[in-house]
Design a protein around this motif. Structure first.
Motif, mmCIF file in Angstrom:
data_model
loop_
_atom_site.group_PDB
_atom_site.id
_atom_site.type_symbol
_atom_site.label_atom_id
_atom_site.label_comp_id
_atom_site.label_asym_id
_atom_site.label_seq_id
_atom_site.Cartn_x
_atom_site.Cartn_y
_atom_site.Cartn_z
ATOM 1 N N LYS A 104 0.832 -1.212 0.000
ATOM 2 C CA LYS A 104 0.000 0.000 0.000
ATOM 3 C C LYS A 104 0.863 1.258 0.000
ATOM 4 O O LYS A 104 0.635 2.183 -0.789
ATOM 5 N N ASN A 105 1.835 1.301 0.900
ATOM 6 C CA ASN A 105 2.677 2.497 1.000
ATOM 7 C C ASN A 105 3.442 2.750 -0.290
ATOM 8 O O ASN A 105 3.628 3.901 -0.707
ATOM 9 N N THR A 106 3.890 1.676 -0.933
ATOM 10 C CA THR A 106 4.624 1.823 -2.184
ATOM 11 C C THR A 106 3.742 2.402 -3.281
ATOM 12 O O THR A 106 4.114 3.364 -3.965
ATOM 13 N N LEU A 107 2.549 1.844 -3.453
ATOM 14 C CA LEU A 107 1.674 2.283 -4.547
ATOM 15 C C LEU A 107 1.062 3.649 -4.278
ATOM 16 O O LEU A 107 1.012 4.505 -5.162
ATOM 17 N N LEU A 108 0.593 3.874 -3.064
ATOM 18 C CA LEU A 108 -0.046 5.148 -2.770
ATOM 19 C C LEU A 108 0.961 6.285 -2.691
ATOM 20 O O LEU A 108 0.685 7.404 -3.119
ATOM 21 N N GLY A 109 2.146 5.987 -2.182
ATOM 22 C CA GLY A 109 3.145 7.041 -2.037
ATOM 23 C C GLY A 109 3.624 7.590 -3.363
ATOM 24 O O GLY A 109 3.817 8.786 -3.519
ATOM 25 N N GLU A 110 3.778 6.718 -4.358
ATOM 26 C CA GLU A 110 4.342 7.135 -5.641
ATOM 27 C C GLU A 110 3.258 7.493 -6.656
ATOM 28 O O GLU A 110 3.450 8.356 -7.499
ATOM 29 N N ASN A 111 2.111 6.844 -6.549
ATOM 30 C CA ASN A 111 1.112 6.948 -7.623
ATOM 31 C C ASN A 111 -0.148 7.711 -7.255
ATOM 32 O O ASN A 111 -1.058 7.810 -8.063
ATOM 33 N N GLN A 112 -0.229 8.241 -6.030
ATOM 34 C CA GLN A 112 -1.490 8.824 -5.607
ATOM 35 C C GLN A 112 -1.899 10.035 -6.456
ATOM 36 O O GLN A 112 -3.088 10.338 -6.580
ATOM 37 N N GLU B 166 -1.006 10.415 -9.809
ATOM 38 C CA GLU B 166 -1.272 9.974 -11.185
ATOM 39 C C GLU B 166 -2.542 9.137 -11.285
ATOM 40 O O GLU B 166 -3.277 9.215 -12.254
ATOM 41 N N TYR B 167 -2.806 8.315 -10.263
ATOM 42 C CA TYR B 167 -3.975 7.435 -10.272
ATOM 43 C C TYR B 167 -4.808 7.663 -9.023
ATOM 44 O O TYR B 167 -4.287 7.991 -7.961
ATOM 45 N N GLN B 168 -6.103 7.464 -9.157
ATOM 46 C CA GLN B 168 -6.988 7.462 -8.001
ATOM 47 C C GLN B 168 -7.110 6.018 -7.521
ATOM 48 O O GLN B 168 -7.895 5.242 -8.069
ATOM 49 N N ILE B 169 -6.329 5.670 -6.533
ATOM 50 C CA ILE B 169 -6.248 4.283 -6.095
ATOM 51 C C ILE B 169 -7.054 4.082 -4.813
ATOM 52 O O ILE B 169 -6.847 4.783 -3.818
ATOM 53 N N LYS B 170 -7.941 3.113 -4.841
ATOM 54 C CA LYS B 170 -8.662 2.683 -3.646
ATOM 55 C C LYS B 170 -8.324 1.213 -3.423
ATOM 56 O O LYS B 170 -8.440 0.405 -4.348
ATOM 57 N N ILE B 171 -7.911 0.878 -2.223
ATOM 58 C CA ILE B 171 -7.443 -0.481 -1.941
ATOM 59 C C ILE B 171 -8.311 -1.147 -0.883
ATOM 60 O O ILE B 171 -8.525 -0.603 0.198
ATOM 61 N N ASP B 172 -8.820 -2.318 -1.188
ATOM 62 C CA ASP B 172 -9.471 -3.190 -0.221
ATOM 63 C C ASP B 172 -8.499 -4.290 0.163
ATOM 64 O O ASP B 172 -7.649 -4.687 -0.634
ATOM 65 N N ILE B 173 -8.661 -4.818 1.369
ATOM 66 C CA ILE B 173 -7.732 -5.812 1.901
ATOM 67 C C ILE B 173 -8.494 -7.046 2.376
ATOM 68 O O ILE B 173 -9.570 -6.942 2.955
#
Length: 215
Positions: free
Chosen positions: A13-21, A23-30
């Motif tokens: 999560k930290n990797t994707l949201l930190g770099e891509n937040q 450029e992309y609207q990312i919503k993550i379910d776990i």
């Protein structure tokens, strides 16, 4: 994101949201087990479908025993969410397991955790978003080894080699492979002939199978 280790999920999560937040609207379910993951997949299929699923192979099985691993879960996901990109992440690096996952799931991404860094996870994510498949180094190495062989082995032959490599005696192989002992002996002899070691013992067979990337 489906994994039973919270720290691993947090790292993804930290990797994707930190770099891509931006450029992309990312919503993550776990989800951390097969039951929870399956329920979320079903709900998303009935509503807003997931674009991407990160699936670990080793997961606590469903309570009814029908879904025993991330591999089973990914098969269900492909049926319920045919447009979703499936990314397999696993510690398993055995050629037999890699081969079966590629054959049975054909994921958009296949990452061996021991290969993985935050930069490679980002690279994989961005490639897959753009419609390009991404495999980590160990998976690509499996492809190279398989391509050097002039023939391939079917799933039952691969299972025979796999269980022999784990120390299972030939007489006990019918407990692991759905074949009679005589059929297993016949297949072993056929594999030895393919490898040009017709009179070799099991140890030599396994050595040759490892060289060729089958186990």
């Amino acid at each position: 994101m489906i994994d039973d280790h919270p720290m691993i999920i947090e790292g993804y999560k930290n990797t994707l949201l930190g770099e891509n937040q931006k450029e992309y609207q990312i919503k993550i379910d776990i989800a951390s087990n097969c039951d929870d993951a399956y329920d979320r997949i079903v709900k998303s299929a009935e509503g807003t479908a997931y674009d991407m699923l990160f699936v670990d192979i080793k997961l606590p099985p469903s309570e009814d025993g029908r879904i025993t691993s991330g591999e089973d879960l990914a098969k269900h996901a492909k049926e319920l969410l045919p447009k979703a990109k499936i990314i397999i992440l696993t510690m398993h690096r055995e050629d037999h397991r890699i081969h079966n996952i590629l054959k049975n799931i054909n994921p958009a991404g296949f990452l061996i955790k021991s290969d993985l860094t935050s930069s490679e996870l980002l690279l994989a994510f961005n490639n897959i978003v753009k419609g390009k498949a991404y495999y980590s180094a160990t998976v690509n190495d499996h492809f190279r080894k398989m391509m050097t062989n002039k023939f391939s082995l079917d799933e039952k032959n691969l299972k025979i080699l796999y269980h022999l490599s784990r120390g299972v005696k030939t007489k006990n192989l019918p407990n692991y492979v759905s074949l009679s002992l005589s059929a297993i002996e016949k297949r072993k002899n056929q594999i030895k002939e393919m490898f040009s070691i017709a009179k070799a013992d099991d140890q030599k067979l396994l050595e040759e199978a490892r060289k060729r990337g089958f186990i």
